[in-house]
Design an enzyme around this catalytic site. Structure first.
Site, PDB file in Angstrom:
ATOM      1  N   HIS A  55      46.052  41.993  33.794  1.00 51.34           N
ATOM      2  CA  HIS A  55      46.422  41.306  34.997  1.00 51.34           C
ATOM      3  C   HIS A  55      47.430  41.941  35.719  1.00 51.34           C
ATOM      4  CE1 HIS A  55      43.133  38.728  34.902  1.00 51.34           C
ATOM      5  NE2 HIS A  55      43.308  37.810  33.936  1.00 51.34           N
ATOM      6  N   HIS A  82      46.295  40.388  27.545  1.00 50.72           N
ATOM      7  CA  HIS A  82      45.587  39.831  28.545  1.00 50.72           C
ATOM      8  C   HIS A  82      46.315  39.675  29.885  1.00 50.72           C
ATOM      9  CE1 HIS A  82      41.989  37.602  30.146  1.00 50.72           C
ATOM     10  NE2 HIS A  82      42.860  36.902  30.418  1.00 50.72           N
ATOM     11  N   GLU A  83      47.081  38.994  29.826  1.00 52.06           N
ATOM     12  CA  GLU A  83      47.981  38.739  31.014  1.00 52.06           C
ATOM     13  C   GLU A  83      48.748  39.983  31.659  1.00 52.06           C
ATOM     14  OE1 GLU A  83      47.508  36.166  32.393  1.00 52.06           O
ATOM     15  OE2 GLU A  83      46.607  34.919  30.861  1.00 52.06           O
ATOM     16  N   GLU A 121      39.147  40.153  35.849  1.00 51.98           N
ATOM     17  CA  GLU A 121      39.218  39.593  34.286  1.00 51.98           C
ATOM     18  C   GLU A 121      38.729  41.067  33.627  1.00 51.98           C
ATOM     19  OE1 GLU A 121      39.575  37.119  32.325  1.00 51.98           O
ATOM     20  OE2 GLU A 121      40.486  36.378  33.913  1.00 51.98           O
TER      21      GLU A 121
END
Lengths: 498, 498
Positions: B268, B264-265, B294
């Site tokens: 980003h 997830h990170e 997101e």
């Protein structure tokens, strides 16, 4: 302007200076520890802008007016505030005497120089570094005039690092040391060499890390306020008296390098953590000078850390960390090994006795460089000649010669003598400490609290409240380099049976 | 003023804003990773002052004049510069509409609130948090008027996080989702549950760290520009497009929490690292909105990371890291386990299907709180009622209920919908990506470069050059939430044999 309003502005100014310092420190810390490898450029942009903003903030005419206003009413100010105004006026005058364009040009030059020096050192290529070093020397000669045009340029620079110290003072100091140290080194050369081979075994980094944690505990460093990191070159970085970081560098093939770097940086950290709460967020919140700072780091590193009682206290635990490496070694053998005196090439690896000679080489060269009697191109030859003369060693290349230290590339000329002064201050502090309290009983049990308390009371708490010389005098009377010489003579005579 | 001079000033202003942001980020990063435990106070002082200095810099009347001057000549400006002026004018207008004293008071309140929330959550004591939450809500209602007094307060807040989005838009979006997701959840409830017990074995942190390194490699994150650290709550922090940091948190008893937080990170980070060089040190240098951000993190986490081809690609290597824990497990079993759908209490641990329902609960509450139809004291009861209604679960305490998220304590009202929007944007991007390139062939071999290139070209490179809605439209046409609903329906029907 009312006095109260001016005082509020004074406090605000200092808090802002603190914030800019904290920001730059944080970026620096990040850059030298966890930052990804190829990220220097963006950090450099931010650091440059923050330095510019700080410069603009502090050099504004309103600041000068505020400080003048307060100085005119100095008799109404409480001592710490008066001292703040005095210090800030000095910094302000210095900053504003340097033309802004020269200040920025110099900032860019030191930034570039650091890079060039790294490459030159790697390749052992002085010629690569020479052009920037020439510019750095020229800038420093010019800046010396801005600092204090009534002084010889090198005196003006020395004064920046240790106020009140000049060439006359240092010539005497170093002459005393040389006179006493050189015969000692010769005498030791005739004796059987100490066996330190067990320091040079494989010491796994993971075990060394745990050993560092233990050392910080023995030093009484509260981990809630002081952490340890890993960097290429060890350093201490203080945000405030509740937040200090030290770093070390582990050498898998040697246990003592990191051990004494942790104790050394731990000494710097003890100083910063011991400064009075009242001084926080003011210009008096840090250690007072490089010399006094080194007196603390070298006090812990050498006077305590390389003492027999301390080694005896920690050695049983140390053998638990390194059971194979130190299985057959006694505390006394270890003590002798970490005090082996041997002329060598690298300052940061030098023993306590020969260390000052390394400093003297640099002092002589700086004196002549800034005095204009030595051309930059002749630095390597002079360096090598002085190492032969002072330490009796042949310098094989500039990497292990005049390119070994980062100081000049950072624009620091006049810094090196602080190391030797700090050692001498420390020896004198120990003498007085021994008169006041039982130092060695507790230390031989691994209890450094009395030592720490004495230093906090006599030195740490004051921060920048007094002049450096007054801090030393307050702690141990008039400076007298023979105390340090006596200490070395006694220690090394015993070690080598002279 | 000449145009060239104004452009130089514009660039300088933006570089300064970058420097202040870098400074605050660095202090924040330090505080959440390596800083000693009891050092928040001094860091808080520095952060507060830097925020104040940034505010003063950006809200100065000269800045307004500069921006007006440039806007008057907007037809002469190149597109990126024109866009910078447009964005800065918007921020400037907003900042200067908030009275300085309210701005400072609010900064202090959020600082305090974060502390109070931490304690309240720990004790599961809503009453402790209630007074600050009341103040935060009141401030946000007031600030909404400063942002845009022509809008309903919650619309004005939503617009801050995802420009162009309002309650009407979200009501429709969430209605579509609920209509499609709730029946799916009910149908799944009737089926046999997936066995995910092997995710909940002891997974040593050291092995998880190495696994994270491997995942970053698969994601194509260049470690020279992106490192991974460890914090209580995972996050991504960008300094610039050459320097991004992600963090994770290891749970010794579960392998998937950290695994998907890293992916997830990492999503980003890919976004930030993919933004065009031309935009660096300008206000357009970061991701354009929370929703689009997101969309990238959840694209990598769910659409790729929780897909069968991806799991099949990495599973052999994963078993090398965890030979005992995953010895008897197949890639398909692992794929099914990390996609187990189950209504639960904690948003950050929710599966891909039920996640949006967690967001809807928060959306409903925020809408009423900012709309003035729900009193703060009634938040826990409303929260618990909505969790029962939407997810069918009973909330046992506020710690696992309305105190679980940090967002409100940080002053963020209107942020949560971005998570759901991001998921929906992502599904639509995947649809278009599949039309353009072979997505799953390379992914099944562990090669994400084509996916990354598509996203960089269609989304990342633009940074803030376009409006969020235009970025989405540019990548995948008009927003259509049924695409996301279709995706979920297809995936979960296959998984559960519906």
């Amino acid at each position: 302007m009312e006095l109260n309003e001016a005082l509020a502005k004074l406090a605000e100014l200092q808090r802002k200076l603190y914030a800019y310092q904290a920001a730059s420190s944080s970026l620096y810390l990040d850059g030298t520890t966890v930052a990804p490898k190829d990220t220097a450029e963006g950090r450099g942009v931010a650091l440059g802008i923050l330095a510019g903003e700080r410069h603009k903030l502090f050099s504004a005419p309103e600041v000068g007016e505020l400080l003048d206003f307060l100085w005119a009413r100095k008799d109404e100010l409480e001592h710490p505030v008066r001292r703040q105004v005095e210090e800030l006026r000095r910094s302000y005058a210095q900053l504003t005497r340097i033309p802004a364009d020269e200040y920025m040009e110099y900032a860019m030059l030191t930034n570039e120089a650091s890079d060039v020096w790294h490459r030159a050192k790697e390749k052992s290529d002085f010629e690569l570094f020479r052009p920037v070093l020439e510019k750095l020397v020229a800038f420093n000669i010019k800046f010396a005039g801005y600092y204090d045009s009534t002084k010889a340029p090198y005196d003006a620079l020395l004064n920046e690092y240790e106020r009140g110290v000049d060439m006359k003072y240092l010539d005497g100091f170093f002459a005393t040391l040389r006179e006493r140290i050189v015969p000692l080194i010769h005498a030791i050369g005739e004796k059987e060499q100490i066996d330190d081979s067990f320091l040079w075994r494989p010491y796994p980094v993971e075990a060394q890390r745990k050993f560092s944690d233990y050392l910080m505990e023995v030093l009484g460093l509260d981990r809630a306020h002081c952490t340890i990191g890993e960097t290429e070159h060890p350093y201490t970085l203080e945000f405030n008296n509740k937040d200090v970081r030290i770093t070390t560098n582990y050498d898998e093939g040697n246990v003592s390098f990191s051990m004494f770097s942790v104790i050394h940086e731990g000494g710097h950290a003890k100083y910063e953590l011991g400064i009075s709460d009242d001084l926080q967020y003011t210009c008096l919140a840090g250690g007072v000078s490089m010399g006094v700072h080194e007196s603390q780091s070298r006090f812990y590193e050498n006077l305590i850390g390389r003492s027999l009682p301390f080694i005896q206290a920690i050695f049983p635990k140390m053998r638990e960390f390194f059971p194979e490496q130190l299985g057959g070694v006694t505390a006394e053998q270890f003590y002798r090994a970490v005090n082996k005196a041997q002329p060598s090439l690298i300052r940061t690896e030098a023993d306590e006795l020969t260390y000052c000679l390394h400093v003297m080489v640099r002092y002589e060269i700086e004196k002549q460089l800034i005095g204009g009697t030595l051309a930059v191109k002749d630095v390597p030859a002079t360096w090598n000649r002085l190492y032969k003369e002072y330490l009796g060693v042949d310098v094989p290349d500039d990497k292990r010669g005049c390119l070994q230290d980062s100081h000049w590339s950072g624009g620091s000329f006049g810094y090196f003598p602080s190391y030797a002064l700090g050692s001498a201050y420390g020896a004198q502090m120990l003498r007085n400490m021994e008169q006041d309290i039982d130092v060695w009983g507790p230390v031989s049990k691994g209890d450094l609290s009395q030592v720490s308390n004495w230093l906090r009371e006599k030195v740490h708490q004051y921060g920048g409240l007094m002049e450096p010389a007054d801090v030393v005098k307050n702690a141990c009377g008039d400076f007298d380099p023979t105390v340090f010489a006596d200490y070395l003579e006694k220690k090394y005579s015993e070690l080598y049976g002279l």
